[in-house]
Design a protein around this motif. Structure first.
Motif, short mmCIF file in Angstrom:
data_model
loop_
_atom_site.label_atom_id
_atom_site.label_comp_id
_atom_site.label_asym_id
_atom_site.label_seq_id
_atom_site.Cartn_x
_atom_site.Cartn_y
_atom_site.Cartn_z
N LEU A 420 11.47 -1.93 -72.85
CA LEU A 420 11.44 -3.05 -71.92
C LEU A 420 10.02 -3.45 -71.53
CD1 LEU A 420 14.37 -2.05 -69.51
CD2 LEU A 420 14.35 -3.91 -71.18
N GLY A 421 9.10 -2.51 -71.60
CA GLY A 421 7.73 -2.81 -71.22
C GLY A 421 6.86 -3.35 -72.33
N LEU A 422 7.36 -3.39 -73.57
CA LEU A 422 6.53 -3.81 -74.70
C LEU A 422 5.96 -5.22 -74.58
CD1 LEU A 422 8.41 -2.26 -77.78
CD2 LEU A 422 6.28 -1.50 -76.70
N PRO A 423 6.69 -6.20 -74.02
CA PRO A 423 6.08 -7.54 -73.92
C PRO A 423 4.75 -7.57 -73.18
CG PRO A 423 8.44 -7.67 -73.50
CD PRO A 423 8.09 -6.21 -73.58
N PHE A 424 4.50 -6.59 -72.32
CA PHE A 424 3.26 -6.59 -71.57
C PHE A 424 2.04 -6.37 -72.47
CE2 PHE A 424 0.10 -4.84 -68.54
CZ PHE A 424 0.11 -5.89 -67.62
N LEU A 425 2.26 -5.85 -73.66
CA LEU A 425 1.14 -5.68 -74.60
C LEU A 425 0.54 -7.03 -75.00
CD1 LEU A 425 2.58 -2.87 -76.93
CD2 LEU A 425 0.97 -2.63 -75.02
N GLY A 426 1.30 -8.10 -74.85
CA GLY A 426 0.80 -9.43 -75.19
C GLY A 426 0.35 -10.24 -73.99
N VAL A 427 0.03 -9.58 -72.89
CA VAL A 427 -0.35 -10.30 -71.67
C VAL A 427 -1.65 -11.06 -71.86
CG1 VAL A 427 -1.61 -8.32 -70.69
CG2 VAL A 427 -0.61 -10.06 -69.17
N SER A 591 9.09 3.77 -64.33
CA SER A 591 10.00 2.87 -63.63
C SER A 591 9.43 1.46 -63.52
CB SER A 591 10.30 3.42 -62.23
OG SER A 591 9.17 3.31 -61.38
N LEU A 592 8.12 1.29 -63.75
CA LEU A 592 7.50 -0.02 -63.62
C LEU A 592 7.44 -0.80 -64.92
CD1 LEU A 592 4.46 0.93 -61.35
CD2 LEU A 592 6.82 0.49 -60.70
N THR A 593 7.81 -0.15 -66.03
CA THR A 593 7.67 -0.81 -67.34
C THR A 593 8.51 -2.07 -67.42
OG1 THR A 593 9.38 0.68 -68.20
CG2 THR A 593 7.06 1.30 -68.56
N ALA A 594 9.76 -2.02 -66.92
CA ALA A 594 10.63 -3.19 -67.00
C ALA A 594 10.03 -4.35 -66.22
CB ALA A 594 12.02 -2.84 -66.46
N MET A 595 9.43 -4.06 -65.08
CA MET A 595 8.82 -5.12 -64.28
C MET A 595 7.69 -5.81 -65.04
SD MET A 595 6.78 -4.78 -60.63
CE MET A 595 5.43 -3.84 -61.38
N PHE A 596 6.79 -5.02 -65.63
CA PHE A 596 5.66 -5.61 -66.33
C PHE A 596 6.11 -6.36 -67.59
CE2 PHE A 596 3.03 -2.37 -64.01
CZ PHE A 596 2.31 -3.30 -63.29
#
Length: 771
Positions: A420-427, A591-596
């Motif tokens: 769930l947090g993978l999209p943050f790699l493209g921030v 727990s913060l991965t989904a948020m980011f």
């Protein structure tokens, strides 16, 4: 170490059992005796202080700013301030968009009216650097189709004073003026309209959150009286924090966005703490204690946990003080104040009210009516009060299932959270602009007309400030040098002021691409590296972004280090283990991965933008991830402390590791879930804001809170604690002795001898483990 009596066999204890049979607790301290002995005096003093807070905090929103994203010590900030001082016209913050319609801006009647408008604006007190298309002839101030043109000016002074000038002159200029239609825009108008919208949205969010919260609390407690207590604690915390922020505005800038955090945390944490206190108080009543004894026991147990939890949340928020941007520092001011006030109210007002209410805390129990109806159909059940029945049996069974399949749950849950947090790699990071506002906002409409209808990007140019003596030839050679840099489209200037050592000049540089795109950011670096015969500094949107990213990048390790180290220390003081603090930090981060991931997927990439009502800009404002991390991490620790304190209390009593985990989840699983749902409701109410950054903060933190309570606390914590087994409670001998002397225990009962001391190989079977 004190001797611990051998408790009942662990296998004979149900995690749903009440506190009956627990070891006797020591008498309360002076504060506990004061609150329980003088409840009316306590409530009276609190009432007086709250009334003073209402008076002191009145109008706090009008004293707040809507900026604060810049580093005050950065090169771009220095250049901006110097340009404002030496060349007011180079930094306009007020734009009057003049629409001439089919007549065109060069029509004689239009031109005459526009010149009168320009002259009148020039004569306004507090307004300087006025220029227009009709007085300068600059093609940059005329739309490409010739129907619109701009009058540019600067309102001097600090943000609040400038806003007051804008409020004063706006009615005299906007609207129809003869053959022209005038609309106000510019950076000052955008910030001012944003501040107004945030205050309106905050009031609406409070009107949404308060009744919904009350309904949920009634569903949790059953009793309308018990449900009103947490709500009262939250209102006291919010009013007190507004008074604190009003005082802080006398000394430093405070962002208007911080009011949203005040409301969210004021309600959310006050409800969390009050839920925990009232729940424990009702447990003690159910075990047969009288109201005074129940309150004293509650303060010695749940009260310690509440105080401990407040410290962990305050530390996470205090980490934002290391950053120079007052936007982030404002959230630290508001967050620390509201957390400590919520805890103080929960440990003073609430116990005093409980002493006075006694058993009437269950008055107006709506669920009792339903139970009576059920009892009429099921006679054998009518004599069994629900509050005396075992609680949390479902959570206990769920914890047992998770621990029996611990490797599966640990691996699958961790993998899912990481995914769930993978999209943050493209921030992509950017700056806040008018697109934060709703599409109907007047200042945003003006800015969009400028972007789409005027040559170039009005906000995309960079400004190079030159200081020091120079000849015309040197000015010209420098202009040619920077014009030859890669990615530079056009260079205008220089505009020169003064002579000799007092000489100042500036160049306006237009880079390729969007105002804060990668090309503009590279151009900032190239301009700063270019050789010049005088001192230079660069400002503009891209320069502010580059400096802001550098400031955050330099200080982020310090902020993260403060959060991690203090969290490790506090959790060690609570548990006496060196393993649990590490688990807490890692699991909280997960727990913060989904948020980011959601922040990037939704707000940067634009998915669900139509449903949520915002405009995706392709980037995330630089400070938002830092703010969201500190807030969400602190809230996750809040729930983690609640769970760990009950697990530790049971482990100290029984020495049964798995039984303690099951007991902790049974006692706090429903409580944490209820608190998370209520806090999520408050954050979603904040997320209904029409300003994108506020919407992102509210919805993102709501998602993080729900993921932490329903996934991490329910699945990951019990599975990981099962995998680490009794090693979970290990600490080296010196640290164990330190904890014995300085540690915090909710139950007041020391850990079983030799249960957690020494090396892992030397851990002996805890007292009571074999029954």
């Amino acid at each position: 170490m004190s001797e611990v009596k051998n408790p009942a066999p662990a296998r004979d204890r149900d995690p749903g059992d009440g506190p009956a049979g627990r070891p006797a607790r020591a008498p309360g301290g002076g504060w506990t005796r004061f609150v329980t002995a003088r409840p009316r005096l306590t409530l009276l003093v609190a009432l007086v202080l709250t009334a003073l807070a209402v008076f002191a905090g009145g109008g706090v929103g009008d004293r707040m700013g809507s900026g604060g994203w810049e580093d005050p010590s950065a090169e771009s900030t220095y250049a901006t301030e110097a340009l404002e001082r030496e060349f007011p016209g180079s930094q306009p913050n007020l734009l009057l968009l003049v629409d001439a319609g089919k007549a065109g801006v060069d029509d004689p009647a239009v031109a005459a009216e526009a010149r009168r408008l320009t002259e009148r604006l020039t004569a306004e007190p507090g307004v300087e650097g006025v220029g227009s298309y009709w007085t300068t002839g600059s093609p940059a101030l005329r739309s490409e189709d010739g129907t619109q043109a701009v009058v540019a000016a600067r309102i001097a002074g600090e943000e609040k004073a400038a806003g007051e000038v804008l409020d004063r002159i706006a009615p005299s200029y906007q609207g129809t003026r003869g053959p022209i239609e005038v609309t106000l825009g510019g950076g000052l108008a955008v910030r001012h309209e944003m501040q107004t919208i945030i205050q309106e949205d905050l009031l609406r969010a409070e009107l949404i959150a308060l009744p919904l919260t009350l309904v949920l609390l009634v569903m949790v407690f059953g009793s309308a009286v018990a449900a009103l207590l947490p709500l009262g604690v939250g209102i006291v915390a919010i009013l007190g924090t507004n008074a604190v922020l009003r005082g802080i505005t006398e000394f430093t800038d405070v962002s208007v966005f911080a009011q949203n955090l005040t409301t969210a945390l004021g309600l959310g944490l006050a409800i969390d703490y009050a839920l925990f206190v009232v729940r424990r108080y009702r447990e003690e009543l159910a075990a047969g204690a009288d109201p005074g004894a129940a309150v004293r026991t509650t303060l010695r147990t749940a009260g310690r946990t509440v105080l401990f939890s407040a410290l962990t949340v305050a530390v996470s928020l205090a980490a934002m003080l290391v950053f120079p941007q007052y936007f982030l520092r404002s959230f630290a001011y508001a967050g620390i104040a509201v957390v400590l006030l919520a805890a103080a109210a929960a440990l003073t007002l609430l116990p005093a009210a409980l002493v006075l209410l006694g058993h009437r805390v269950d008055a107006l129990d709506l669920r009792r009516l339903l139970r009576r109806r059920a009892a009429a159909k099921d006679a054998p059940a009518k004599d069994a009060p629900a509050k005396d029945a075992p609680t949390g049996a479902g959570w206990s069974r769920a914890a047992g299932l998770v621990m029996r399949r611990a490797p599966v749950f640990a691996v699958l849950t961790t993998a899912g959270l990481v995914l769930l947090g993978l999209p943050f790699l493209g921030v992509e990071f950017g700056t806040a602009d008018d697109r934060q506002l709703p599409a109907t906002a007047t200042s945003r409409i003006v800015q969009e007309e400028l972007r789409e209808g005027f040559p170039g990007d009005p906000g995309g140019s960079l400004t190079v400030l030159a200081q020091g003596p120079a000849t015309p030839a040197e000015y010209g050679a420098y202009r040619e040098r920077i014009a030859a840099l890669d990615g530079i489209v056009r260079v205008d200037g220089p505009v020169v002021s003064g002579t000799g050592a007092d000489a100042h000049a500036y160049y306006s540089v237009v880079p390729e691409g969007p105002a804060v795109g990668s090309g503009a950011q590279r151009a900032v670096g190239a301009l700063r590296a270019a050789d010049a015969p005088f001192d230079t500094s660069v400002t503009g949107q891209a320069a502010v972004l580059v400096d802001s990213k550098d400031a955050i990048g330099e200080r982020l390790p310090w902020a993260a280090g403060i959060i991690v180290l203090v969290t490790l220390l506090l959790v060690f003081l609570l548990t006496g283990s060196v393993v649990i603090p590490v688990q807490a930090v890692v699991l909280n981060a997960l727990s913060l991965t989904a948020m980011f991931g959601a922040v990037v997927w939704v707000f940067q990439d634009g998915h669900l933008s139509g449903l949520l009502g915002f405009t995706a800009t392709g980037d995330i404002e630089t400070t938002l991830p830092v703010l969201m991390f500190c807030v969400a991490f602190g809230l996750s620790m809040d729930y983690g402390v609640f769970l760990l304190s009950r697990i530790k209390e049971e482990y100290d009593t029984t020495g049964d590791h798995e039984g303690a985990v099951r007991f902790g989840l049974a006692r706090t699983g429903g409580l944490i879930t209820a608190a998370a749902v209520i806090l999520a409701v408050v954050m979603v109410a904040i997320g209904t804001s029409r300003v994108t950054n506020t919407k992102m903060l509210g919805l993102g933190v709501a998602l993080a809170v729900l993921m932490d309570a329903m996934v991490v606390r329910s699945l990951l914590v019990p599975s990981v604690m099962k995998l680490t087994g009794r090693l979970t409670w290990w600490a080296p001998g010196p640290l164990r002795r330190f904890h014995d002397r300085f540690g915090i225990s909710e139950s007041g009962t020391p850990a079983p001898p030799d249960a957690t001391a020494g090396d892992p190989e030397e851990i002996r079977e805890p007292v009571g483990a074999r029954g």
